[in-house]
Design an enzyme around this catalytic site. Structure first.
Site, mmCIF file in Angstrom:
data_model
loop_
_atom_site.group_PDB
_atom_site.id
_atom_site.type_symbol
_atom_site.label_atom_id
_atom_site.label_comp_id
_atom_site.label_asym_id
_atom_site.label_seq_id
_atom_site.Cartn_x
_atom_site.Cartn_y
_atom_site.Cartn_z
ATOM 1 N N HIS A 107 0.844 -1.186 0.000
ATOM 2 C CA HIS A 107 0.000 0.000 0.000
ATOM 3 C C HIS A 107 0.887 1.246 0.000
ATOM 4 O O HIS A 107 2.058 1.188 0.364
ATOM 5 C CB HIS A 107 -0.862 0.054 1.271
ATOM 6 C CG HIS A 107 -1.770 -1.121 1.443
ATOM 7 N ND1 HIS A 107 -2.767 -1.436 0.563
ATOM 8 C CD2 HIS A 107 -1.831 -2.060 2.441
ATOM 9 C CE1 HIS A 107 -3.418 -2.519 1.008
ATOM 10 N NE2 HIS A 107 -2.855 -2.910 2.139
ATOM 11 N N CYS A 152 -4.776 4.846 -2.122
ATOM 12 C CA CYS A 152 -3.646 3.944 -2.254
ATOM 13 C C CYS A 152 -3.470 3.696 -3.756
ATOM 14 O O CYS A 152 -4.419 3.257 -4.420
ATOM 15 C CB CYS A 152 -3.932 2.636 -1.517
ATOM 16 S SG CYS A 152 -2.775 1.311 -1.912
ATOM 17 N N HIS A 155 -4.199 0.201 -5.237
ATOM 18 C CA HIS A 155 -5.563 -0.284 -5.015
ATOM 19 C C HIS A 155 -6.621 0.794 -5.211
ATOM 20 O O HIS A 155 -7.756 0.640 -4.750
ATOM 21 C CB HIS A 155 -5.682 -0.893 -3.614
ATOM 22 C CG HIS A 155 -4.679 -1.976 -3.373
ATOM 23 N ND1 HIS A 155 -3.797 -1.957 -2.323
ATOM 24 C CD2 HIS A 155 -4.413 -3.105 -4.085
ATOM 25 C CE1 HIS A 155 -3.014 -3.038 -2.393
ATOM 26 N NE2 HIS A 155 -3.373 -3.753 -3.456
ATOM 27 N N MET A 160 -9.649 1.734 -2.634
ATOM 28 C CA MET A 160 -8.901 1.969 -1.393
ATOM 29 C C MET A 160 -8.549 3.457 -1.295
ATOM 30 O O MET A 160 -7.569 3.925 -1.871
ATOM 31 C CB MET A 160 -7.632 1.113 -1.348
ATOM 32 C CG MET A 160 -6.889 1.248 -0.028
ATOM 33 S SD MET A 160 -5.612 -0.001 0.171
ATOM 34 C CE MET A 160 -4.888 0.492 1.718
HETATM 35 CU CU LIG Z 1 -3.419 -0.441 -1.019
#
Ligand SMILES: [Cu+2]
Length: 167
Positions: A107, A152, A155, A160
């Protein structure tokens, strides 16, 4: 003997009188000194108060820093979900937010330059390096009040993202 003592005491008395007469000037001079001394004393006691205040402020900010560690955002849910937990957060300006790598990494955190208070430089806030190990963390301090949105990068497509409101 008594007369001698009286004779002695007369000059002494007049001497005292002379001193008393001279005293007003001396008193002014000495009271000026005396006045200055209390000023200095109160100045230094003010200084001591300020030191006390500074110490209090320092300990207060230490307390803030300690409570700031409570403002923690987990990166990745405990169940492995792709998200920030909590995804929205309210903090005081200057409070430290700790992002902790949890699951489903790598992340990172990228602040959206179109969704931060004006004048805020996202490059100073974003943590673009990937976090690859569980428990890895970094801190972010937001000083300008307003709403900050971030995501993120790996993601983002999975949703995210998060937001922080600074007041
Ligand atoms: Cu992530």
């Amino acid at each position: 003997m008594a007369s001698i003592a009286a004779a002695v005491s007369v000059p002494t008395f007049s001497g005292l009188k002379a001193e008393t007469k001279a005293a007003p000037a001396a008193k002014v001079a000495s009271s000026t000194v005396v006045r200055m001394a209390p000023v200095r004393a109160s100045a230094s006691s003010d200084a001591m108060k300020n030191v006390g205040k500074a110490l209090f402020a320092a300990s207060s900010s230490l307390l803030l820093a300690a409570s700031a560690n409570a403002a923690t955002v987990k990166m990745g849910g405990d169940d492995g979900a792709l998200g920030f937990y909590p995804s929205s957060l309210s903090v005081a300006a200057g409070e430290t937010i700790t992002f902790v790598n949890n699951k489903a990494f790598p992340h990172n955190v990228v602040f959206d330059e179109d969704a931060v208070p004006s004048g805020v430089k996202v490059d100073d806030l974003s943590h673009e390096d990937y976090l690859n190990a569980p428990g890895e963390s970094f801190n972010v301090t937001l000083k300008t009040p307003g709403t900050y949105e971030y995501y993120c990068e790996p993601h983002q497509g999975a949703g995210m993202k998060g937001s922080i409101t600074v007041s």
